[in-house]
Motif scaffolding. Structure first.
Motif, PDB file in Angstrom:
ATOM      1  N   LYS A  16       0.844  -1.193   0.000  1.00  0.00           N
ATOM      2  CA  LYS A  16       0.000   0.000   0.000  1.00  0.00           C
ATOM      3  C   LYS A  16       0.885   1.252   0.000  1.00  0.00           C
ATOM      4  CE  LYS A  16      -4.123  -1.794   2.340  1.00  0.00           C
ATOM      5  NZ  LYS A  16      -5.104  -1.538   3.428  1.00  0.00           N
ATOM      6  N   VAL A  17       0.252   2.409  -0.057  1.00  0.00           N
ATOM      7  CA  VAL A  17       0.964   3.682   0.039  1.00  0.00           C
ATOM      8  C   VAL A  17       1.187   4.010   1.515  1.00  0.00           C
ATOM      9  CG1 VAL A  17       0.874   6.160  -0.416  1.00  0.00           C
ATOM     10  CG2 VAL A  17       0.021   4.544  -2.131  1.00  0.00           C
ATOM     11  N   ILE A  18       2.387   4.506   1.826  1.00  0.00           N
ATOM     12  CA  ILE A  18       2.742   4.918   3.177  1.00  0.00           C
ATOM     13  C   ILE A  18       3.019   6.416   3.166  1.00  0.00           C
ATOM     14  CG2 ILE A  18       4.412   4.679   5.056  1.00  0.00           C
ATOM     15  CD1 ILE A  18       4.930   1.834   4.102  1.00  0.00           C
ATOM     16  N   VAL A  19       2.443   7.133   4.136  1.00  0.00           N
ATOM     17  CA  VAL A  19       2.655   8.585   4.238  1.00  0.00           C
ATOM     18  C   VAL A  19       2.802   8.964   5.712  1.00  0.00           C
ATOM     19  CG1 VAL A  19       1.358   9.112   2.127  1.00  0.00           C
ATOM     20  CG2 VAL A  19       0.166   9.050   4.340  1.00  0.00           C
ATOM     21  N   ALA A  20       3.214  10.201   5.937  1.00  0.00           N
ATOM     22  CA  ALA A  20       3.261  10.718   7.314  1.00  0.00           C
ATOM     23  C   ALA A  20       1.840  10.777   7.871  1.00  0.00           C
ATOM     24  CB  ALA A  20       3.892  12.098   7.331  1.00  0.00           C
ATOM     25  N   LYS A  21       1.718  10.576   9.171  1.00  0.00           N
ATOM     26  CA  LYS A  21       0.398  10.486   9.793  1.00  0.00           C
ATOM     27  C   LYS A  21      -0.426  11.764   9.609  1.00  0.00           C
ATOM     28  CE  LYS A  21      -0.603   7.657  13.051  1.00  0.00           C
ATOM     29  NZ  LYS A  21      -0.621   6.878  14.312  1.00  0.00           N
ATOM     30  N   LEU A  31       3.803   7.276  10.990  1.00  0.00           N
ATOM     31  CA  LEU A  31       3.373   7.054   9.614  1.00  0.00           C
ATOM     32  C   LEU A  31       2.051   6.287   9.598  1.00  0.00           C
ATOM     33  CD1 LEU A  31       6.774   5.884   8.038  1.00  0.00           C
ATOM     34  CD2 LEU A  31       5.914   8.224   8.305  1.00  0.00           C
ATOM     35  N   LYS A  32       1.445   6.195   8.417  1.00  0.00           N
ATOM     36  CA  LYS A  32       0.210   5.429   8.253  1.00  0.00           C
ATOM     37  C   LYS A  32       0.156   4.878   6.828  1.00  0.00           C
ATOM     38  CE  LYS A  32      -2.452   9.550   6.911  1.00  0.00           C
ATOM     39  NZ  LYS A  32      -3.603  10.438   7.229  1.00  0.00           N
ATOM     40  N   VAL A  33      -0.634   3.812   6.634  1.00  0.00           N
ATOM     41  CA  VAL A  33      -0.866   3.283   5.293  1.00  0.00           C
ATOM     42  C   VAL A  33      -2.216   3.802   4.822  1.00  0.00           C
ATOM     43  CG1 VAL A  33       0.541   1.222   5.541  1.00  0.00           C
ATOM     44  CG2 VAL A  33      -1.829   1.162   6.255  1.00  0.00           C
ATOM     45  N   VAL A  34      -2.313   4.092   3.525  1.00  0.00           N
ATOM     46  CA  VAL A  34      -3.555   4.647   2.975  1.00  0.00           C
ATOM     47  C   VAL A  34      -3.897   3.965   1.659  1.00  0.00           C
ATOM     48  CG1 VAL A  34      -3.219   6.915   4.035  1.00  0.00           C
ATOM     49  CG2 VAL A  34      -2.272   6.479   1.760  1.00  0.00           C
ATOM     50  N   GLY A  35      -5.158   4.077   1.295  1.00  0.00           N
ATOM     51  CA  GLY A  35      -5.603   3.633  -0.009  1.00  0.00           C
ATOM     52  C   GLY A  35      -5.764   2.128  -0.138  1.00  0.00           C
ATOM     53  N   PRO A  36      -6.154   1.698  -1.339  1.00  0.00           N
ATOM     54  CA  PRO A  36      -6.369   0.273  -1.605  1.00  0.00           C
ATOM     55  C   PRO A  36      -5.037  -0.474  -1.769  1.00  0.00           C
ATOM     56  CG  PRO A  36      -6.656   1.525  -3.616  1.00  0.00           C
ATOM     57  CD  PRO A  36      -6.450   2.534  -2.518  1.00  0.00           C
ATOM     58  N   ILE A  37      -5.121  -1.782  -1.758  1.00  0.00           N
ATOM     59  CA  ILE A  37      -3.941  -2.623  -2.008  1.00  0.00           C
ATOM     60  C   ILE A  37      -3.484  -2.414  -3.445  1.00  0.00           C
ATOM     61  CG2 ILE A  37      -3.111  -4.998  -2.189  1.00  0.00           C
ATOM     62  CD1 ILE A  37      -5.201  -5.718  -0.023  1.00  0.00           C
ATOM     63  N   ILE A  38      -2.198  -2.134  -3.614  1.00  0.00           N
ATOM     64  CA  ILE A  38      -1.636  -1.919  -4.949  1.00  0.00           C
ATOM     65  C   ILE A  38      -1.177  -3.231  -5.564  1.00  0.00           C
ATOM     66  CG2 ILE A  38       0.211  -0.763  -6.235  1.00  0.00           C
ATOM     67  CD1 ILE A  38       0.161   1.384  -4.016  1.00  0.00           C
ATOM     68  N   LYS A  44      -3.909   9.894  -0.552  1.00  0.00           N
ATOM     69  CA  LYS A  44      -4.764   8.794  -0.104  1.00  0.00           C
ATOM     70  C   LYS A  44      -4.662   7.577  -1.008  1.00  0.00           C
ATOM     71  CE  LYS A  44      -8.045  11.987   2.038  1.00  0.00           C
ATOM     72  NZ  LYS A  44      -9.447  12.482   2.078  1.00  0.00           N
ATOM     73  N   THR A  45      -4.121   7.764  -2.213  1.00  0.00           N
ATOM     74  CA  THR A  45      -3.905   6.663  -3.151  1.00  0.00           C
ATOM     75  C   THR A  45      -2.621   6.940  -3.912  1.00  0.00           C
ATOM     76  OG1 THR A  45      -5.014   7.662  -5.061  1.00  0.00           O
ATOM     77  CG2 THR A  45      -6.411   6.495  -3.464  1.00  0.00           C
ATOM     78  N   ILE A  46      -2.186   5.983  -4.710  1.00  0.00           N
ATOM     79  CA  ILE A  46      -0.974   6.179  -5.503  1.00  0.00           C
ATOM     80  C   ILE A  46      -1.173   7.302  -6.512  1.00  0.00           C
ATOM     81  CG2 ILE A  46      -1.591   4.432  -7.223  1.00  0.00           C
ATOM     82  CD1 ILE A  46       1.417   3.722  -7.362  1.00  0.00           C
ATOM     83  N   ASP A  47      -2.409   7.519  -6.964  1.00  0.00           N
ATOM     84  CA  ASP A  47      -2.670   8.603  -7.917  1.00  0.00           C
ATOM     85  C   ASP A  47      -2.397   9.968  -7.290  1.00  0.00           C
ATOM     86  OD1 ASP A  47      -3.474   6.950 -10.036  1.00  0.00           O
ATOM     87  OD2 ASP A  47      -5.518   6.824  -9.264  1.00  0.00           O
TER      88      ASP A  47
END
Length: 293
Positions: A147-152, A231-238, A158-161
């Protein structure tokens, strides 16, 4: 008693990989292998003595900067999920003696190609790009969901896009790098890919300071590299991927080794050892596809 030896690459002048391999501290790990050692001792049969089993040394390429997977502990000992699994497999293959050789992740594949190592153990995800160039063993020993990882505090990605026009951190030659590169091929190089040396511990700093806007990573990664939950993971499974060992393609010895490792790995799975190792090092059982989260 068998000795597991970790060799450290001091210099690799690689023209195909834009990363030098820094020197790491040497570590020697002892591991009991009574059954295997016994099989190597000549057995007396009457007046005759059988020839000892010939043991073949195998160089296993791995890294030191992937927390809980392949890393140096506080005492400088090489350990982690992949390391302890390889040791367990080695116990069950008396005809082989495994020796670890550590280096930067970006150098592992080229070292395999140039016969500096015999196989790679470093959470290598199976994908079609790698299958074209390398041989995988048949038995997976972990499953990843990327998945995508970003700062909390990041509310824009929210997605790779949402990484279009932004910086995405990755490691050269990794499966995540391939995903980002393939995305860029289909989207006019929309993401600015930032390559790092492979230090997973640096992910938190890079994302929380804004040097990069996001990264791709496995579902079990964050608790290992981000104990303070920044950090947190966001969005659907890539991508969902199987983790396997990697060998040279069209190599008779490599194929034979891969086949024997598969036999040992099946036994490690059957007696519950693999699940125990995953829970111990990864924080959960990621060895069964239906149980990966």
């Amino acid at each position: 008693m068998r000795k597991f030896t970790t060799l450290t690459v001091t210099t690799l002048a690689l023209t195909l990989v834009a990363a030098g391999c820094g020197a790491k501290s040497e570590t020697t790990n002892a591991s009991p292998k009574a059954a295997a050692d016994a099989s190597k001792v000549p057995v007396a049969t009457g007046a005759a003595t059988a020839a000892p089993v010939k043991v073949k040394k195998i160089i296993v390429g791995t890294g030191t900067q992937f927390p809980n997977v392949a890393f140096l502990d506080k005492d400088g000992k090489l350990t982690g999920y992949d390391i302890e699994l390889v040791k367990e497999i080695d116990k069950r293959l008396p005809e082989y003696e495994f020796e670890f050789k550590t280096m930067d992740f970006a150098n592992l594949l080229l070292s395999l190609e140039t016969n500096k190592i015999d196989f790679v153990a470093h959470e290598i995800e199976k994908n079609k790009e790698r299958e074209q160039k390398y041989l995988f063993n048949n038995e997976p020993y972990a499953y990843w969901k990327t998945k995508v990882i970003v700062a909390k505090d990041n509310t824009t990605v929210k997605t790779i896009d949402d990484l279009k026009g932004k910086k995405a951190l990755t490691t050269a030659t990794s499966a995540e790098a391939t995903l980002l590169e393939n995305y860029n091929k289909a989207n006019d190089n929309a993401i600015k890919i930032v390559y790092q040396s492979g230090a997973a511990n640096d992910l938190v700093t890079q994302l929380t300071t804004g040097r990069a806007d996001g990264a791709l990573g496995a579902d079990f990664l964050l608790p290992l590299v981000d104990p303070q939950s920044k950090l947190k993971v966001v969005g659907p499974i890539i991508e969902e991927a199987e983790v396997r060992f990697l060998f040279r393609k069209n190599d008779k010895d490599g194929q034979e080794l891969a086949d024997k490792i598969d036999v040992a790995l099946k036994a490690v799975k059957a007696d519950g050892t693999l699940s125990k190792l995953s829970t111990q090092w990864l924080g959960g059982d990621f060895t069964k596809k239906e149980d990966s989260k």
